[in-house]
Design a protein around this motif. Structure first.
Motif, short mmCIF file in Angstrom:
data_model
loop_
_atom_site.label_atom_id
_atom_site.label_comp_id
_atom_site.label_asym_id
_atom_site.label_seq_id
_atom_site.Cartn_x
_atom_site.Cartn_y
_atom_site.Cartn_z
N TYR A 1 2.37 13.13 9.02
CA TYR A 1 3.13 13.98 8.09
C TYR A 1 4.58 13.52 8.01
N LYS A 2 5.20 13.25 9.16
CA LYS A 2 6.60 12.79 9.18
C LYS A 2 6.75 11.45 8.49
N THR B 1 -1.71 19.23 4.62
CA THR B 1 -1.46 18.70 5.96
C THR B 1 -0.64 19.70 6.77
N HIS B 2 0.36 20.29 6.14
CA HIS B 2 1.19 21.31 6.79
C HIS B 2 0.34 22.51 7.20
N GLU B 3 -0.56 22.93 6.34
CA GLU B 3 -1.43 24.07 6.65
C GLU B 3 -2.37 23.75 7.81
N ILE B 4 -2.88 22.53 7.86
CA ILE B 4 -3.76 22.13 8.97
C ILE B 4 -2.98 22.13 10.28
N ILE B 5 -1.75 21.63 10.25
CA ILE B 5 -0.90 21.63 11.45
C ILE B 5 -0.67 23.07 11.92
N MET C 1 0.84 -1.19 0.00
CA MET C 1 0.00 0.00 0.00
C MET C 1 0.89 1.25 0.00
N GLU C 2 0.65 2.14 -0.89
CA GLU C 2 1.40 3.39 -1.04
C GLU C 2 0.99 4.36 0.06
N LYS C 3 1.98 4.88 0.82
CA LYS C 3 1.67 5.80 1.92
C LYS C 3 2.19 7.21 1.65
N ASN C 4 2.74 7.44 0.48
CA ASN C 4 3.24 8.78 0.17
C ASN C 4 2.08 9.73 -0.06
N LEU C 5 2.27 10.95 0.38
CA LEU C 5 1.29 11.99 0.10
C LEU C 5 1.68 12.69 -1.20
#
Length: 68
Positions: free
Chosen positions: A61-62, A13-17, A1-5
């Motif tokens: 994200y990490k 995701t960065h903006e939500i953080i 399963m591909e987990k890359n964004l």
């Protein structure tokens, strides 16, 4: 399963953080000038939930960044 964004997903995701961090800081600061104990408890609950949310988003994200 591909987990890359995808790049736009990483940015979102960065903006939500960032948004959740600003909300966390605002709630924490407002507790210092609030005199209503019920409101203080509600803001503390928001702070604790925001910390959990941010930690979850950061780990996601990490992990996605490490896989790229």
């Amino acid at each position: 399963m591909e987990k890359n964004l995808a790049p736009h997903e990483s940015m979102e995701t960065h903006e939500i953080i960032n948004f959740k961090t600003v909300c966390l800081l605002r709630s924490k600061l407002m507790q210092g000038i609030c005199f209503d104990n019920d409101l203080k408890r509600l803001m503390e609950k928001d702070v604790q939930q925001s910390i959990k949310d941010i930690n979850e988003l950061l780990s996601f994200y990490k992990q996605s960044q490490l896989l790229q």
